[in-house]
Write an enzyme that holds these catalytic residues in place. Sequence first.
Site, short mmCIF file in Angstrom:
data_model
loop_
_atom_site.label_atom_id
_atom_site.label_comp_id
_atom_site.label_asym_id
_atom_site.label_seq_id
_atom_site.Cartn_x
_atom_site.Cartn_y
_atom_site.Cartn_z
N LYS A 1 1.48 -3.33 5.28
CA LYS A 1 0.05 -3.51 5.03
C LYS A 1 -0.41 -2.52 3.95
O LYS A 1 -0.19 -1.31 4.09
CB LYS A 1 -0.73 -3.22 6.30
CG LYS A 1 -1.35 -4.45 6.96
CD LYS A 1 -2.06 -4.00 8.23
CE LYS A 1 -3.05 -5.03 8.72
NZ LYS A 1 -3.74 -4.57 9.93
O1 G3P Z 1 -6.31 -4.96 12.42
C1 G3P Z 1 -7.23 -5.48 11.53
C2 G3P Z 1 -8.50 -5.98 12.17
O2 G3P Z 1 -8.19 -7.08 12.99
C3 G3P Z 1 -9.32 -4.91 12.88
O3 G3P Z 1 -10.32 -5.49 13.64
O4 G3P Z 1 -11.84 -5.26 15.54
O5 G3P Z 1 -11.21 -3.20 14.25
O6 G3P Z 1 -12.73 -4.91 13.27
P1 G3P Z 1 -11.60 -4.67 14.20
#
Ligand code: G3P
Length: 220
Positions: A83
């Site tokens: 990533k």
């Molecule tokens: O891992 C990437 C993303 O899915 C993070 O999500 O819930 O931290 O906005 P969130």
Amino acid sequence: MKLFLDTANIEEIREINRWGVLGGVTTNPTLVAKERSDPLQLWKEILAEVAGPVSLETTELDADGMYRQGVELAGLGPNAVVKVPMTPAGLEAGSRLVKDGIRINVTLVFSPAQAILAAEIGAFIVSPFLGRLDDVSADGMDLLRRICEIYQVQGYETNVLAASLRHPMHVVEAAAAGADIATMPYAVFRQLVKHPLTDIGLERFLQDWKGLREELEEGA
Ligand code: G3P
């Protein structure tokens, strides 16, 4: 649409993997930090548990450092995906990793223009963050639809991964929009399977079955 878990918790991964629907895993530095254990050992454990792609995030900010870290992360397993953030350094490091044959996931994507850049460098995955856009009163699902439309028109092969999903309707709408992958927290994965009519229906079936068994036993 493949279903991924957005977690670094090995128990959550093992449980959902037993359902036979786990297409892969995404992690990020926040999720890894939550586990309070050695990141290297944790990544290796996750890579060994999951058959599909597992995204491991770089934390270096300059392109050279990020590239070197990406090469190391890719070496942890054949299913590792590196990533990189949607920044100039992320694009530079990402391009170099792609040229080395390493699969990358361009993360922290919040606009169609950024998604075009990710596709142009040959990313394996692009990750638009839907929930975080919704959080600031923007339309995350609209962004996903735009990206899917652009990728189809342009014939880009980069996989669109709907990230930052908060509830089952996000998953359903992402599938309808044409996302290749949806990644979600463990709690959302468990919500997908739940329906009150399923629980009520099962309870009734089991009651009726028990009633029949009792009748037969009484008549025996
Ligand atoms: O891992 C990437 C993303 O899915 C993070 O999500 O819930 O931290 O906005 P969130």
